[in-house]
Design a protein around this motif. Structure first.
Motif, PDB file in Angstrom:
ATOM      1  N   GLY A  20       0.727  -1.287  -0.294  1.00 50.91           N
ATOM      2  CA  GLY A  20      -0.394   0.120   0.383  1.00 50.91           C
ATOM      3  C   GLY A  20       0.622   1.645   0.247  1.00 50.91           C
ATOM      4  N   ALA A  21       1.899   1.442   0.954  1.00 52.31           N
ATOM      5  CA  ALA A  21       2.509   2.457   0.922  1.00 52.31           C
ATOM      6  C   ALA A  21       3.297   2.716  -0.502  1.00 52.31           C
ATOM      7  N   VAL A  22       3.639   1.510  -0.953  1.00 53.27           N
ATOM      8  CA  VAL A  22       4.644   2.154  -1.972  1.00 53.27           C
ATOM      9  C   VAL A  22       3.427   1.987  -3.126  1.00 53.27           C
ATOM     10  N   ALA A  23       2.264   1.858  -3.396  1.00 50.41           N
ATOM     11  CA  ALA A  23       1.143   2.357  -4.736  1.00 50.41           C
ATOM     12  C   ALA A  23       0.792   3.478  -4.389  1.00 50.41           C
ATOM     13  N   GLY A  24       1.140   3.835  -2.660  1.00 53.50           N
ATOM     14  CA  GLY A  24       0.025   5.565  -2.447  1.00 53.50           C
ATOM     15  C   GLY A  24       1.334   6.579  -2.727  1.00 53.50           C
ATOM     16  N   ILE A  25       2.386   6.040  -2.790  1.00 51.60           N
ATOM     17  CA  ILE A  25       3.434   6.655  -3.859  1.00 51.60           C
ATOM     18  C   ILE A  25       3.433   7.473  -4.756  1.00 51.60           C
ATOM     19  N   PHE A  26       3.137   6.620  -5.382  1.00 53.55           N
ATOM     20  CA  PHE A  26       2.479   6.554  -7.149  1.00 53.55           C
ATOM     21  C   PHE A  26       1.121   7.695  -6.996  1.00 53.55           C
ATOM     22  N   THR A  27       0.241   7.103  -6.142  1.00 50.62           N
ATOM     23  CA  THR A  27      -0.474   7.396  -6.320  1.00 50.62           C
ATOM     24  C   THR A  27      -1.167   9.158  -5.437  1.00 50.62           C
ATOM     25  N   GLY A  28      -0.245   9.447  -5.038  1.00 47.14           N
ATOM     26  CA  GLY A  28      -0.208  10.515  -4.163  1.00 47.14           C
ATOM     27  C   GLY A  28       0.731  11.542  -5.692  1.00 47.14           C
ATOM     28  N   GLN A  29       1.269  11.315  -6.443  1.00 46.71           N
ATOM     29  CA  GLN A  29       1.964  11.822  -7.539  1.00 46.71           C
ATOM     30  C   GLN A  29       0.836  12.428  -8.083  1.00 46.71           C
ATOM     31  N   ALA A  30      -0.122  11.594  -8.621  1.00 43.22           N
ATOM     32  CA  ALA A  30      -0.681  11.911  -9.725  1.00 43.22           C
ATOM     33  C   ALA A  30      -2.506  13.152  -9.272  1.00 43.22           C
ATOM     34  N   ILE A  31      -2.662  12.348  -7.624  1.00 42.78           N
ATOM     35  CA  ILE A  31      -3.875  13.834  -7.581  1.00 42.78           C
ATOM     36  C   ILE A  31      -3.297  14.914  -7.756  1.00 42.78           C
ATOM     37  N   PRO A  32      -2.958  15.680  -6.998  1.00 41.48           N
ATOM     38  CA  PRO A  32      -2.717  17.166  -7.416  1.00 41.48           C
ATOM     39  C   PRO A  32      -2.499  17.704  -8.777  1.00 41.48           C
ATOM     40  N   THR A  33      -2.434  16.562 -10.326  1.00 44.25           N
ATOM     41  CA  THR A  33      -2.167  17.328 -11.220  1.00 44.25           C
ATOM     42  C   THR A  33      -3.269  16.451 -12.056  1.00 44.25           C
ATOM     43  N   TRP A  34      -3.512  15.047 -12.417  1.00 43.01           N
ATOM     44  CA  TRP A  34      -3.943  14.680 -13.753  1.00 43.01           C
ATOM     45  C   TRP A  34      -5.741  13.988 -12.796  1.00 43.01           C
ATOM     46  N   TYR A  35      -5.405  13.638 -11.566  1.00 44.01           N
ATOM     47  CA  TYR A  35      -7.003  13.020 -10.914  1.00 44.01           C
ATOM     48  C   TYR A  35      -7.835  14.112 -11.054  1.00 44.01           C
ATOM     49  N   THR A  36      -7.140  15.740 -10.829  1.00 47.82           N
ATOM     50  CA  THR A  36      -8.563  16.824 -10.064  1.00 47.82           C
ATOM     51  C   THR A  36      -9.063  17.177 -11.422  1.00 47.82           C
ATOM     52  N   THR A  37      -7.881  16.729 -12.755  1.00 47.52           N
ATOM     53  CA  THR A  37      -8.431  17.499 -13.041  1.00 47.52           C
ATOM     54  C   THR A  37     -10.367  16.121 -14.207  1.00 47.52           C
ATOM     55  N   LEU A  38     -10.101  15.384 -13.748  1.00 47.62           N
ATOM     56  CA  LEU A  38     -10.982  14.016 -13.900  1.00 47.62           C
ATOM     57  C   LEU A  38     -12.546  14.560 -13.691  1.00 47.62           C
ATOM     58  N   ASN A  39     -13.554  14.868 -14.640  1.00 50.00           N
ATOM     59  CA  ASN A  39     -14.849  15.051 -13.975  1.00 50.00           C
ATOM     60  C   ASN A  39     -15.361  13.796 -13.144  1.00 50.00           C
ATOM     61  N   ALA A  40     -15.900  14.106 -11.787  1.00 49.38           N
ATOM     62  CA  ALA A  40     -15.893  13.369 -10.656  1.00 49.38           C
ATOM     63  C   ALA A  40     -17.225  13.019 -10.892  1.00 49.38           C
ATOM     64  N   PRO A  41     -17.502  11.793 -10.486  1.00 48.82           N
ATOM     65  CA  PRO A  41     -18.805  10.949 -10.555  1.00 48.82           C
ATOM     66  C   PRO A  41     -19.515  11.737  -8.635  1.00 48.82           C
ATOM     67  N   SER A  42     -20.975  11.857  -8.410  1.00 46.55           N
ATOM     68  CA  SER A  42     -21.110  13.023  -7.653  1.00 46.55           C
ATOM     69  C   SER A  42     -21.426  11.975  -6.060  1.00 46.55           C
ATOM     70  N   PHE A  43     -21.012  10.973  -6.219  1.00 46.49           N
ATOM     71  CA  PHE A  43     -20.498   9.938  -4.903  1.00 46.49           C
ATOM     72  C   PHE A  43     -19.404  10.099  -5.140  1.00 46.49           C
ATOM     73  N   ASN A  44     -18.467  10.696  -5.587  1.00 49.97           N
ATOM     74  CA  ASN A  44     -16.847  10.398  -4.866  1.00 49.97           C
ATOM     75  C   ASN A  44     -16.556  10.932  -3.345  1.00 49.97           C
ATOM     76  N   PRO A  45     -15.781   9.916  -2.338  1.00 43.88           N
ATOM     77  CA  PRO A  45     -15.896  10.465  -1.276  1.00 43.88           C
ATOM     78  C   PRO A  45     -14.413  11.888  -1.486  1.00 43.88           C
ATOM     79  N   PRO A  46     -14.286  12.245  -0.007  1.00 45.56           N
ATOM     80  CA  PRO A  46     -13.182  12.917  -0.224  1.00 45.56           C
ATOM     81  C   PRO A  46     -11.578  12.255  -0.082  1.00 45.56           C
ATOM     82  N   ASN A  47     -10.686  13.042  -1.059  1.00 43.49           N
ATOM     83  CA  ASN A  47      -9.528  12.412  -1.033  1.00 43.49           C
ATOM     84  C   ASN A  47      -8.537  11.755   0.698  1.00 43.49           C
TER      85      ASN A  47
END
Length: 157
Positions: A20-47
């Motif tokens: 989880g920690a290793v995957a989280g490192i790569f996940t964390g890098q994409a969240i403030p850049t690419w992920y925030t540009t996506l159209n999110a569904p209404s049921f998306n929980p807070p990050n």
């Protein structure tokens, strides 16, 4: 060589947390850049919910693995541990498909395979130690939700 019980417990919990920690490192890098540009569904929980939730789930997975590993040696136990490894590899791969490679469709296909592997793991764990299976029900529920979330992101983007 037989490992002491405390070593099995530490390894059992550390392995999923490390994945989880290793995957989280790569996940964390994409969240403030690419992920925030996506159209999110209404049921998306807070990050902020994802880190604590996954940490809890990885600890529960580790405890359940320990319970199975610490059970009577045999074919059922060995099969259950292999299935645990398969679902953990799939868990790890999903983060890379979704966040690193930005392949929402492939990530959806992969998370469905992961969901199936978790169900098979629950069945295998139940045959060895029922409580170990029950400890993974929150994991199955969370991955069910994550599958719906992945499908919604795929559809919206």
């Amino acid at each position: 060589m037989t490992l002491p019980t405390y070593a099995k417990l530490i390894i059992s919990i550390a392995a999923p947390l490390a994945v989880g920690a290793v995957a989280g490192i790569f996940t964390g890098q994409a969240i403030p850049t690419w992920y925030t540009t996506l159209n999110a569904p209404s049921f998306n929980p807070p990050n902020w919910i994802f880190g604590p939730m996954w940490t809890l789930l990885y600890v529960l997975m580790g405890i359940s693995l320990f319970m199975v590993w610490n059970s009577e040696p045999g074919k059922a136990r060995d099969i259950a541990m292999v299935i645990f490894g398969v679902q953990l590899v799939l868990n790890f791969a999903w983060s890379f498909l979704f966040f690193y490679f930005k392949e929402l469709g492939w990530a959806l296909t992969e998370i469905i395979a992961m969901w199936i592997a978790i169900v098979v793991m629950l069945i295998a764990f139940y045959q060895v130690r029922p409580l170990a299976a029950y400890l993974n029900i929150p994991y199955l529920l969370w991955v069910s939700f994550a599958t719906a979330l992945n499908a919604a992101y795929f559809k919206l983007n």
